[in-house]
Design a protein around this motif. Structure first.
Motif, PDB file in Angstrom:
ATOM      1  N   HIS A   1      -2.705  -3.684  -4.864  1.00 24.31           N
ATOM      2  CA  HIS A   1      -1.564  -3.472  -5.744  1.00 24.31           C
ATOM      3  C   HIS A   1      -1.978  -3.558  -7.209  1.00 24.31           C
ATOM      4  O   HIS A   1      -2.647  -4.489  -7.606  1.00 24.31           O
ATOM      5  N   HIS A   2      -1.619  -2.558  -7.941  1.00 22.20           N
ATOM      6  CA  HIS A   2      -1.651  -2.547  -9.405  1.00 22.20           C
ATOM      7  C   HIS A   2      -1.023  -1.243  -9.875  1.00 22.20           C
ATOM      8  O   HIS A   2      -1.085  -0.233  -9.172  1.00 22.20           O
ATOM      9  N   PRO A   3      -0.406  -1.219 -11.048  1.00 27.77           N
ATOM     10  CA  PRO A   3       0.241   0.002 -11.531  1.00 27.77           C
ATOM     11  C   PRO A   3      -0.778   1.116 -11.775  1.00 27.77           C
ATOM     12  O   PRO A   3      -1.939   0.869 -12.079  1.00 27.77           O
ATOM     13  N   GLU A   4      -0.304   2.353 -11.636  1.00 28.75           N
ATOM     14  CA  GLU A   4      -1.153   3.515 -11.844  1.00 28.75           C
ATOM     15  C   GLU A   4      -0.375   4.569 -12.618  1.00 28.75           C
ATOM     16  O   GLU A   4       0.862   4.552 -12.665  1.00 28.75           O
ATOM     17  N   ILE A   5      -1.104   5.524 -13.219  1.00 29.83           N
ATOM     18  CA  ILE A   5      -0.513   6.697 -13.854  1.00 29.83           C
ATOM     19  C   ILE A   5      -1.143   7.929 -13.234  1.00 29.83           C
ATOM     20  O   ILE A   5      -2.370   7.990 -13.072  1.00 29.83           O
ATOM     21  N   THR A   6      -0.328   8.913 -12.898  1.00 29.84           N
ATOM     22  CA  THR A   6      -0.841  10.187 -12.407  1.00 29.84           C
ATOM     23  C   THR A   6      -0.254  11.314 -13.241  1.00 29.84           C
ATOM     24  O   THR A   6       0.899  11.238 -13.692  1.00 29.84           O
ATOM     25  N   TYR A   7      -1.045  12.333 -13.475  1.00 30.08           N
ATOM     26  CA  TYR A   7      -0.629  13.482 -14.286  1.00 30.08           C
ATOM     27  C   TYR A   7      -0.602  14.726 -13.398  1.00 30.08           C
ATOM     28  O   TYR A   7      -1.474  14.913 -12.534  1.00 30.08           O
TER      29      TYR A   7
ATOM     30  N   ALA B   1       0.860  -1.170   0.000  1.00 31.36           N
ATOM     31  CA  ALA B   1       0.000   0.000   0.000  1.00 31.36           C
ATOM     32  C   ALA B   1       0.908   1.234   0.000  1.00 31.36           C
ATOM     33  O   ALA B   1       2.009   1.205   0.559  1.00 31.36           O
ATOM     34  N   TYR B   2       0.449   2.321  -0.630  1.00 26.58           N
ATOM     35  CA  TYR B   2       1.296   3.513  -0.688  1.00 26.58           C
ATOM     36  C   TYR B   2       0.437   4.762  -0.838  1.00 26.58           C
ATOM     37  O   TYR B   2      -0.731   4.714  -1.252  1.00 26.58           O
ATOM     38  N   THR B   3       1.027   5.899  -0.489  1.00 28.78           N
ATOM     39  CA  THR B   3       0.481   7.225  -0.786  1.00 28.78           C
ATOM     40  C   THR B   3       1.633   8.059  -1.335  1.00 28.78           C
ATOM     41  O   THR B   3       2.733   8.055  -0.755  1.00 28.78           O
ATOM     42  N   LEU B   4       1.411   8.777  -2.443  1.00 28.95           N
ATOM     43  CA  LEU B   4       2.488   9.493  -3.129  1.00 28.95           C
ATOM     44  C   LEU B   4       2.138  10.967  -3.226  1.00 28.95           C
ATOM     45  O   LEU B   4       1.014  11.330  -3.596  1.00 28.95           O
ATOM     46  N   TRP B   5       3.133  11.813  -2.886  1.00 25.25           N
ATOM     47  CA  TRP B   5       3.004  13.269  -3.027  1.00 25.25           C
ATOM     48  C   TRP B   5       4.016  13.771  -4.053  1.00 25.25           C
ATOM     49  O   TRP B   5       5.100  13.207  -4.217  1.00 25.25           O
ATOM     50  N   GLY B   6       3.665  14.866  -4.716  1.00 29.92           N
ATOM     51  CA  GLY B   6       4.573  15.572  -5.606  1.00 29.92           C
ATOM     52  C   GLY B   6       4.541  17.045  -5.297  1.00 29.92           C
ATOM     53  O   GLY B   6       3.484  17.696  -5.417  1.00 29.92           O
ATOM     54  N   ASN B   7       5.674  17.587  -4.852  1.00 26.66           N
ATOM     55  CA  ASN B   7       5.754  19.005  -4.441  1.00 26.66           C
ATOM     56  C   ASN B   7       4.655  19.359  -3.445  1.00 26.66           C
ATOM     57  O   ASN B   7       3.950  20.370  -3.569  1.00 26.66           O
ATOM     58  N   GLY B   8       4.469  18.493  -2.466  1.00 25.19           N
ATOM     59  CA  GLY B   8       3.536  18.760  -1.388  1.00 25.19           C
ATOM     60  C   GLY B   8       2.088  18.440  -1.676  1.00 25.19           C
ATOM     61  O   GLY B   8       1.236  18.557  -0.794  1.00 25.19           O
ATOM     62  N   LYS B   9       1.774  18.005  -2.897  1.00 22.45           N
ATOM     63  CA  LYS B   9       0.387  17.715  -3.273  1.00 22.45           C
ATOM     64  C   LYS B   9       0.226  16.205  -3.445  1.00 22.45           C
ATOM     65  O   LYS B   9       1.013  15.559  -4.133  1.00 22.45           O
ATOM     66  N   GLU B  10      -0.803  15.642  -2.810  1.00 24.06           N
ATOM     67  CA  GLU B  10      -1.049  14.210  -2.954  1.00 24.06           C
ATOM     68  C   GLU B  10      -1.506  13.908  -4.379  1.00 24.06           C
ATOM     69  O   GLU B  10      -2.488  14.462  -4.866  1.00 24.06           O
ATOM     70  N   LEU B  11      -0.769  13.031  -5.046  1.00 26.20           N
ATOM     71  CA  LEU B  11      -1.047  12.704  -6.448  1.00 26.20           C
ATOM     72  C   LEU B  11      -1.691  11.343  -6.639  1.00 26.20           C
ATOM     73  O   LEU B  11      -2.474  11.158  -7.570  1.00 26.20           O
ATOM     74  N   ALA B  12      -1.360  10.376  -5.795  1.00 27.84           N
ATOM     75  CA  ALA B  12      -1.885   9.023  -6.014  1.00 27.84           C
ATOM     76  C   ALA B  12      -1.792   8.231  -4.718  1.00 27.84           C
ATOM     77  O   ALA B  12      -0.977   8.531  -3.832  1.00 27.84           O
ATOM     78  N   SER B  13      -2.634   7.209  -4.626  1.00 30.41           N
ATOM     79  CA  SER B  13      -2.566   6.282  -3.502  1.00 30.41           C
ATOM     80  C   SER B  13      -3.166   4.960  -3.936  1.00 30.41           C
ATOM     81  O   SER B  13      -3.961   4.905  -4.881  1.00 30.41           O
TER      82      SER B  13
END
Length: 706
Positions: A165-171, A138-150
């Motif tokens: 679990h499965h791959p994801e794409i975030t823009y 399980a994960y949570t991902l931020w980019g420059n302080g903004k949550e982008l994906a989880s």
């Protein structure tokens, strides 16, 4: 019956030239897989939590892996604000992609990863894409302080976290020359931790193209394996005596299931509500049952060369392991993955030994079996090394199975080709026998005609010879009729869709279906690009009357060749030209789709009209292009569905191969991209009208490209 005896008295042999070609294909596939290991151009890697792309990112379509040393905060779930305020404890650096337990940490726990990426100035305002691989668990991902994906729910213990679990794409848009990526990860459910594949960063279009290619390849593999598996199981249902087709179909279905749960994890996309634990069990079951069916398949063909104790030992192990997976949670059975891999490798190695023994005893088809199984074993060993992070070639068992299927088809093709050759030889022999009998009859008839003294005896002898000839011809016709009837039955069976396992043309049937799926995939891809505004249009100012009139003249002959009256009616006001901003190629695609649909459902002797009108929509002037037909019409209940994907209507008598039901959906998206609308009116028994509108604009504006 004679041809049957001849066929079974001779062993079908595979030419060394053909085997050499197959070996070249297999080795070429292995070479392609190994090229990544031999690539001398090393991509940039992160060092001590920093990845510099300022000099590397030169082209729009480039993608970069975020491999290398990331900052690693063990047993800390940090948010961007905590790190910026200096509230984080001391950090380490960890190599990625890699499981963190291979460093010095427990495989069960939680941590925070951080990477600072330096971007070129010209990329700051670009829309970027980040491909996030399968992160465990399980994960949570931020980019420059903004949550982008989880994915799933991160927690500090087993009860707080939820695995997924499965791959994801975030823009996202960086808006700065530095991109700070922060990832919280936790795992308490299986042996793997962190991530085993690379993150990818690039432009949104480049990342989406990479994802589309991955999905297209996996969809092709899964559909092909399902078709082949169901085909062989269908053959077993028709011929239950031959169980090898059942086991071979089982192999295909097991590998198809495993493929659905690897890579892009397509099964989760198809069934989002599937339980994580169940998906992992299905993945492991795919491996177990794939090996079980492989053992049974080889045993059904070469059982006299297989030791039953060894076979039963392997079957008991993999069956027991499948049961072990069923009754234990993922954190238990995943720890036994290495044992499963070792036994799978030993099982395939043993099958190669069995095939070598069959080859030495000159068993039919054993040579090609042995070569294909050896290649498959190489792919399995590659996957074992890949999943244990020794090599970086990717998953290749699916490709190995395809090569194995090719070998099986090659064997069947040669058997059937030899059978046809023997049938032709038999026909030639029977024809020569028939000619010889005719000569003998003529000689005896001439001899009887010359013998006047024994006329009655000669006539009686002639009568006997004639009756003998009739009986002989009847016997010959009966014997000749048996193989001819058999051949006719094969052909009739192929025409009716009931295909024998010795039929080499079944590959053509499978190939025709894949061409049709490929067309659906292409249409769906075009539709997806239209719906996501990624389709490029070249708009030009166009006089709509001239444009539509030209199209009408272009397709007039093709429509009137079907004995259908074709008319063009221009109802635009005579004053001034009506200029429309459009992409000529795409609008012609829409018009031709409507014309050919109208022609398809219009009977000979009826008529089709393309009509050009001016009207108003939302207080704006628009032109309407309408196509009227006098076909069977559409029922009121079907009208709201005609622009849906894959919808053909209950009254559509056109074969499925003539279209996938995507033409109107694609046309509607093209019209919407031009700022227009598309609709239809119909009355059952009187015909239908399909129309679309385009906004009128000032003719003095210049050409633009979007």
């Amino acid at each position: 019956m004679l041809s049957y005896l001849i066929f079974n008295s001779q062993e079908v042999e595979i030419g060394m030239k053909n085997i050499f070609y197959l070996l070249i294909v297999c080795l070429a596939s292995l070479f392609i897989s190994a090229c990544r290991l031999l690539d001398t151009e090393k991509p940039p890697e992160a060092e001590q939590g920093v990845l510099d792309l300022t000099e590397e990112w030169q082209q729009e379509d480039q993608t970069f892996t975020l491999d290398g040393e990331w900052e690693f905060y063990w047993e800390q779930l940090l948010e961007p604000s905590l790190i910026e305020n200096g509230d984080a404890l001391s950090s380490d650096y960890i190599k990625t992609p890699e499981n963190w337990y291979k460093e010095r940490f427990s495989n069960h726990g939680y941590a925070t990863y951080r990477l600072q990426i330096t971007l070129p100035e010209e990329r700051e305002d670009d829309i970027m894409g980040l491909y996030i691989p399968d992160v465990n668990t399980a994960y949570t991902l931020w980019g420059n302080g903004k949550e982008l994906a989880s994915n799933g729910t991160v927690g500090i213990n087993r009860s707080e976290m939820h695995p997924k679990h499965h791959p994801e794409i975030t823009y996202f848009q960086a808006n700065e020359d530095v991109l700070n990526v922060l990832v919280q990860v936790s795992d308490y459910y299986q042996r793997k931790s962190g991530w085993s594949e690379s993150f990818h960063l690039g432009s949104s279009e480049a990342i989406q193209n990479m994802r589309d290619k991955n999905v297209a390849v996996e969809v092709f593999l899964v559909i092909s394996l399902l078709v082949m598996g169901l085909y062989h199981i269908g053959i077993f249902i028709l011929r239950p005596k031959d169980r090898s087709t059942l086991f071979f179909g089982g192999v295909c279905l097991a590998v198809a299931m495993r493929t659905l749960l690897l890579g892009e994890v397509l099964l989760v996309h198809f069934i989002p509500a599937i339980n994580w634990e169940l998906s992992l069990k299905l993945e492991y079951w795919g491996s177990c049952f794939g090996i079980i069916f492989f053992l049974l398949f080889i045993h059904a063909q070469f059982q006299e060369h297989m030791n039953h104790r060894i076979k039963n030992m392997f079957l008991m192990f993999f069956t027991g392991f499948a049961f072990f997976i069923l009754v234990t949670p993922a954190r238990v059975f995943t720890e036994m993955m290495l044992l499963l891999q070792l036994f799978a490798g030993f099982a395939l190695l043993y099958l190669v030994i069995v095939l070598v023994g069959a080859f030495r005893n000159k068993r039919k088809g054993a040579r090609l079996h042995m070569i294909a199984m050896t290649i498959l074993l190489a792919f399995v060993i590659n996957d074992i090394l890949y999943y244990n992070h020794i090599v970086d070639t990717g998953e290749t068992v699916s490709l190995g199975l395809f090569l194995y299927l090719f070998a099986q088809s090659f064997i069947l093709s040669n058997v059937f080709a030899r059978a046809l050759t023997q049938s032709e030889q038999l026909s030639n022999r029977l024809e020569k026998v028939n000619q010889t009998l005719e000569v003998k009859v003529e000689e005896r008839t001439k001899k009887l005609a010359e013998t006047n003294e024994d006329l009655e005896q000669a006539n009686e002898r002639l009568e006997k010879m004639h009756r003998s000839r009739q009986e002989l011809m009847s016997n010959i016709s009966h014997e000749l009729g048996t193989p001819l009837t058999s051949i006719q039955g094969y052909i009739k069976g192929m025409l009716d869709g009931v295909v024998d396992r010795n039929d080499p043309k079944y590959l053509q049937l499978v190939y025709d279906k894949t061409l049709f799926l490929r067309q659906i995939i292409q249409d769906l891809r075009e539709l997806a690009r239209l719906e996501s505004n990624r389709m490029k249009f070249e708009f030009v100012d166009t006089d709509i009357h001239t444009f539509v009139q030209r199209l009408a003249e272009t397709y007039r002959h093709e429509i009137e060749s079907k004995n259908i009256e074709f008319r063009f009616e221009n109802n635009l006001p005579p004053e001034g030209d009506k200029m429309v901003e459009l992409d000529p190629i795409r609008i012609e695609q829409v018009v031709t789709n409507l014309l050919f649909n109208a022609r398809k459902f219009t009977q000979a002797g009826s008529g089709i009209t393309i009509e050009l009108n001016e009207t108003r929509e939302d207080n704006a002037s628009v032109v309407q292009i309408a196509v009227h037909d006098t076909g069977q019409g559409i029922s009121p209940g079907e009208l709201p569905k005609v622009f849906d994907r894959f919808y053909k209507g209950k009254s559509n008598n056109v074969k499925a191969e003539d279209g996938a039901g995507l033409g109107l959906a694609i046309s509607a998206e093209i019209v919407y991209a031009h700022g227009g609308k598309m609709g239809t009116d119909s009355e059952e028994g009187k015909g239908s009208t399909f129309y679309f509108t385009l906004p009128v604009r000032d003719s003095k504006r210049n050409t633009r490209i979007t």
